[in-house]
Design an enzyme around this catalytic site. Structure first.
Site, PDB file in Angstrom:
ATOM      1  N   TRP A 135     -16.950 -17.233 -19.986  1.00 42.89           N
ATOM      2  CA  TRP A 135     -15.550 -17.129 -19.594  1.00 42.89           C
ATOM      3  C   TRP A 135     -15.085 -18.419 -18.930  1.00 42.89           C
ATOM      4  O   TRP A 135     -15.699 -18.878 -17.979  1.00 42.89           O
ATOM      5  CB  TRP A 135     -15.354 -15.969 -18.604  1.00 42.89           C
ATOM      6  CG  TRP A 135     -15.718 -14.647 -19.192  1.00 42.89           C
ATOM      7  CD1 TRP A 135     -16.873 -13.956 -19.005  1.00 42.89           C
ATOM      8  CD2 TRP A 135     -14.925 -13.848 -20.077  1.00 42.89           C
ATOM      9  NE1 TRP A 135     -16.852 -12.777 -19.723  1.00 42.89           N
ATOM     10  CE2 TRP A 135     -15.660 -12.685 -20.387  1.00 42.89           C
ATOM     11  CE3 TRP A 135     -13.665 -14.009 -20.655  1.00 42.89           C
ATOM     12  CZ2 TRP A 135     -15.175 -11.694 -21.235  1.00 42.89           C
ATOM     13  CZ3 TRP A 135     -13.182 -13.009 -21.487  1.00 42.89           C
ATOM     14  CH2 TRP A 135     -13.937 -11.873 -21.780  1.00 42.89           C
ATOM     15  N   THR A 150       8.160  -3.628 -13.348  1.00 40.56           N
ATOM     16  CA  THR A 150       7.391  -4.826 -13.700  1.00 40.56           C
ATOM     17  C   THR A 150       7.446  -4.939 -15.209  1.00 40.56           C
ATOM     18  O   THR A 150       7.455  -3.931 -15.903  1.00 40.56           O
ATOM     19  CB  THR A 150       5.910  -4.732 -13.307  1.00 40.56           C
ATOM     20  OG1 THR A 150       5.273  -3.814 -14.188  1.00 40.56           O
ATOM     21  CG2 THR A 150       5.737  -4.269 -11.890  1.00 40.56           C
ATOM     22  N   GLU A 192       3.251  -4.892  -7.610  1.00 42.59           N
ATOM     23  CA  GLU A 192       2.654  -3.680  -7.055  1.00 42.59           C
ATOM     24  C   GLU A 192       2.308  -3.816  -5.576  1.00 42.59           C
ATOM     25  O   GLU A 192       1.969  -2.829  -4.919  1.00 42.59           O
ATOM     26  CB  GLU A 192       1.360  -3.338  -7.830  1.00 42.59           C
ATOM     27  CG  GLU A 192       1.568  -2.775  -9.222  1.00 42.59           C
ATOM     28  CD  GLU A 192       1.820  -3.841 -10.294  1.00 42.59           C
ATOM     29  OE1 GLU A 192       2.120  -4.992  -9.925  1.00 42.59           O
ATOM     30  OE2 GLU A 192       1.729  -3.514 -11.483  1.00 42.59           O
ATOM     31  N   LYS A 195     -12.591 -17.038 -23.678  1.00 44.69           N
ATOM     32  CA  LYS A 195     -14.003 -16.729 -23.915  1.00 44.69           C
ATOM     33  C   LYS A 195     -14.562 -17.704 -24.946  1.00 44.69           C
ATOM     34  O   LYS A 195     -14.180 -17.685 -26.112  1.00 44.69           O
ATOM     35  CB  LYS A 195     -14.120 -15.300 -24.437  1.00 44.69           C
ATOM     36  CG  LYS A 195     -15.515 -14.762 -24.399  1.00 44.69           C
ATOM     37  CD  LYS A 195     -15.524 -13.306 -24.811  1.00 44.69           C
ATOM     38  CE  LYS A 195     -16.903 -12.717 -24.603  1.00 44.69           C
ATOM     39  NZ  LYS A 195     -17.011 -11.394 -25.179  1.00 44.69           N
TER      40      LYS A 195
HETATM   41  P1  AMP Z   1       4.286 -10.168 -10.878  1.00 47.22           P
HETATM   42  O1  AMP Z   1       3.893  -8.751 -10.769  1.00 47.22           O
HETATM   43  O2  AMP Z   1       5.218 -10.448 -12.022  1.00 47.22           O
HETATM   44  O3  AMP Z   1       4.801 -10.711  -9.615  1.00 47.22           O
HETATM   45  O4  AMP Z   1       2.959 -11.005 -11.246  1.00 47.22           O
HETATM   46  C1  AMP Z   1       1.821 -10.927 -10.433  1.00 47.22           C
HETATM   47  C2  AMP Z   1       0.741 -11.815 -10.991  1.00 47.22           C
HETATM   48  O5  AMP Z   1       1.055 -13.198 -10.789  1.00 47.22           O
HETATM   49  C3  AMP Z   1      -0.584 -11.635 -10.289  1.00 47.22           C
HETATM   50  O6  AMP Z   1      -1.278 -10.502 -10.744  1.00 47.22           O
HETATM   51  C4  AMP Z   1      -1.281 -12.945 -10.628  1.00 47.22           C
HETATM   52  O7  AMP Z   1      -1.838 -12.916 -11.933  1.00 47.22           O
HETATM   53  C5  AMP Z   1      -0.152 -13.947 -10.633  1.00 47.22           C
HETATM   54  N1  AMP Z   1      -0.141 -14.669  -9.344  1.00 47.22           N
HETATM   55  C6  AMP Z   1       0.642 -14.427  -8.280  1.00 47.22           C
HETATM   56  N2  AMP Z   1       0.381 -15.312  -7.280  1.00 47.22           N
HETATM   57  C7  AMP Z   1      -0.594 -16.127  -7.727  1.00 47.22           C
HETATM   58  C8  AMP Z   1      -1.329 -17.230  -7.171  1.00 47.22           C
HETATM   59  N3  AMP Z   1      -1.086 -17.716  -5.947  1.00 47.22           N
HETATM   60  N4  AMP Z   1      -2.292 -17.794  -7.936  1.00 47.22           N
HETATM   61  C9  AMP Z   1      -2.551 -17.344  -9.176  1.00 47.22           C
HETATM   62  N5  AMP Z   1      -1.902 -16.326  -9.763  1.00 47.22           N
HETATM   63  C10 AMP Z   1      -0.939 -15.711  -9.052  1.00 47.22           C
END
Ligand code: AMP
Length: 554
Positions: free
Chosen positions: A449, A187, A334, A444
């Site tokens: 928030w 990641t 993850e 913030k």
């Molecule tokens: P990644 O590990 O690069 O796939 O990123 C994961 C992150 O993408 C998550 O922790 C969220 O912050 C964001 N994310 C994924 N799906 C959504 C969703 N449907 N709505 C809002 N944020 C999302």
């Protein structure tokens, strides 16, 4: 009668190995095809044979159980073959993010300890100069579409097709513990080195079954059917294309692999092969819908899951107006990644389009076997019925058990016995997740928030807005102040001014839909918004471009 007499253990039920996701489609869908651009096409039985040949070829090269094998390829049938053959011989498939900077690619290959690389010649200019800094890599198999012109700095192990041609099927796949690691990738956090996330055979299989069940059992709004044809718009290195190639293969769907991502190629392939199912981040959907080749495109059979970032209501509504079926899904690297899907419950099927839009732009309802809960800043449980937001924590059989070779960050990830997502969410009374923000992106203002996503969602609904991203910038009076960057639709007349958009935002405040401090938002028009390697809005780069070192917790 003793317990062992009452429940004799005589049979030996098969374990959950990726192997078992492969076999069914050859008999169930023998004539459905797996296609790679205009360059290659095969049936499921032929595909199965090729996976066996690849396994034999890798074994002949000396690949052993537990070895990490890195793949650098565009999205292809070869990559799909690697999804199966590498783990099926007990090795670990490392899907390398080819869009990272060379030093980060080096870091991931080195940290993973890859023994062999399977590499498309397009990536040789990236890895050749790094050879001396990759002592663990013993050799490279080339995956060319045409005879390669760049020489490879490693001893030639041969070209992929030549290696396969030397082998015959069937290959006798070994049985081993289903908890054996199968896949590994990194990641790209916004701070620190990339983190290695890994999944076992059992986890990939259970994820495929749970996500496949959720998708095939519910008709609204994105039903997956056995006669669908799938094309991944998400790169295959990104969380193994969200695990969907495993589901597509298990179900025997038609599959089309687009190679290097180009919107025009994807549109052409979608049309030619009548692709009906895909998934991607919102910016990609945005790009497809606004592409000149998409004018007059018939999207009426196309269904898409949007994840990796929130699905803005404006974008969902535009896609639906063009006839597409669309819904959000939530997950992260993850989590393998699918945790929830924004499906409409059967009891809500008769609700209005507007209510459906509201449901399908949420982060979704947990899929079978996934559990979601909230904790406060001290990791104490938050009662979801209180309506109070908290950090989203998860449990499911397919979440990564930790970070590869990083016990400290693994403990932090699992510190409460639940996986900590770093996302702030509420769970509404109907059980749907609503992600209000990333912990590090929340704004913030005077101690309160404000969700950047909420502001983006509101602005995205203005008809002239093509894309929008909001970050908090330091402000001497308010702590932080929302800064919105907006890309306008080309040729939209009359083009709104910043004041018009501000006024538009105020109508949401007046209706009590968003926080009153939203009126502090400054709107700026920009030609484009920076993106990460997987096409998501890069808020860290936005902050850097604005010259603020404004630190945010990871
Ligand atoms: P990644 O590990 O690069 O796939 O990123 C994961 C992150 O993408 C998550 O922790 C969220 O912050 C964001 N994310 C994924 N799906 C959504 C969703 N449907 N709505 C809002 N944020 C999302």
């Amino acid at each position: 009668m003793t317990s062992s007499e009452a429940f004799p253990v005589i049979g030996s039920p098969s374990s959950l190995l990726i192997h078992r996701l492969l076999d069914r489609s050859s008999a169930w869908a023998p004539s459905r095809r797996i296609v790679y651009r205009d360059l290659f096409s095969c049936t499921y039985p032929e595909f199965r044979t090729r996976v066996h040949q690849l396994a034999a070829a890798l074994t002949r090269l000396g690949v052993r159980q537990g070895d990490r094998i890195g793949v650098l390829d565009w999205d292809s049938h070869r990559y799909l073959e690697c999804f199966f053959a590498i783990p099926m011989i007990g090795a670990v498939l490392h899907t390398i993010n080819t869009r990272l900077a060379p030093d980060q690619i080096l870091y991931t290959i080195d940290h993973a300890g890859d023994r062999f690389l399977l590499c498309h010649p397009d990536f040789l200019p990236v890895i050749n100069p790094l050879k001396e800094r990759m002592p663990a890599v013993e050799g490279v198999v080339l995956l060319p579409d045409e005879p390669p012109t760049t020489p490879c700095a490693w001893p030639a192990l041969g070209n992929y097709e030549e290696l396969l041609a030397r082998e015959s099927a069937p290959f006798a796949f070994p049985e081993f513990d289903e908890q054996t690691p199968a896949t590994l990738f990194y990641t790209t956090g916004t701070t620190g080195d990339p983190k290695g996330v890994f999944f076992s055979h059992r986890q990939i299989v259970v994820h495929s079954l749970a996500a496949g069940l959720a998708l095939t059992s519910n008709p609204e709004p994105v039903p997956l059917r056995a006669d669908d044809t799938y094309l991944p718009l998400t790169p295959m290195f990104h969380v193994h294309a969200w695990g969907v190639p495993y589901i597509a293969t298990l179900l025997g769907l038609g599959q089309v692999y687009p190679g290097r991502f180009e919107a025009s190629t994807c549109l052409r392939l979608i049309r030619t092969h009548q692709v009906t199912f895909s998934h991607c981040v919102p910016t990609l959907l945005q790009m497809l819908l606004h592409h000149p080749d998409a004018q007059g495109f018939d999207w009426s059979r196309f269904k898409v899951i949007i994840g990796g970032a929130a699905l803005p209501r404006g974008l969902a509504s535009l896609a639906m107006k063009q006839g597409m079926r669309v819904m959000a899904g939530y997950g992260m690297s993850e989590t393998c990644p699918i945790v929830s899907l924004a499906q409409v419950k059967p009891e809500d099927a008769a609700l209005s389009v507007d209510d459906h839009l509201d449901i399908l732009t949420r982060a979704g309802f947990p899929i079978p076997l996934a559990e979601a809960a909230l904790v406060d800043a001290e990791d104490r449980p938050v009662d979801p019925r209180s309506g109070i937001a908290g950090e989203l924590v998860l449990r499911a059989p397919w979440l990564t058990p930790g970070y590869f070779r990083d016990p400290e960050r693994s403990r932090q990830l699992w510190r409460t016995g639940w996986l900590h997502t770093g996302d702030i969410a509420v769970i509404d009374p109907a059980g749907y997740l609503r992600i209000t923000d990333r912990l590090k992106d929340v704004i913030k203002i005077s101690g309160e928030w404000i969700s950047s996503l909420e502001l983006e969602n509101a602005l995205s609904q203005h008809p002239a807005v093509r894309e929008v991203a909001v970050i908090g910038l330091p402000d001497p009076k308010w702590d932080e102040r929302p800064h919105a960057e907006v890309v306008l639709k080309e040729g939209f007349t009359p083009a709104p001014t910043a004041k018009d958009l501000h006024h538009f935002l105020r109508t949401f405040v007046d209706r009590g839909l968003i926080h009153k401090r939203a009126i502090l938002t400054e709107v700026h028009f920009v030609p484009s918004i920076p993106k990460t390697s997987v096409g998501k809005v890069n808020k860290r780069a936005m902050r850097q471009d604005l010259g603020t070192t404004h630190p945010k917790p990871a």
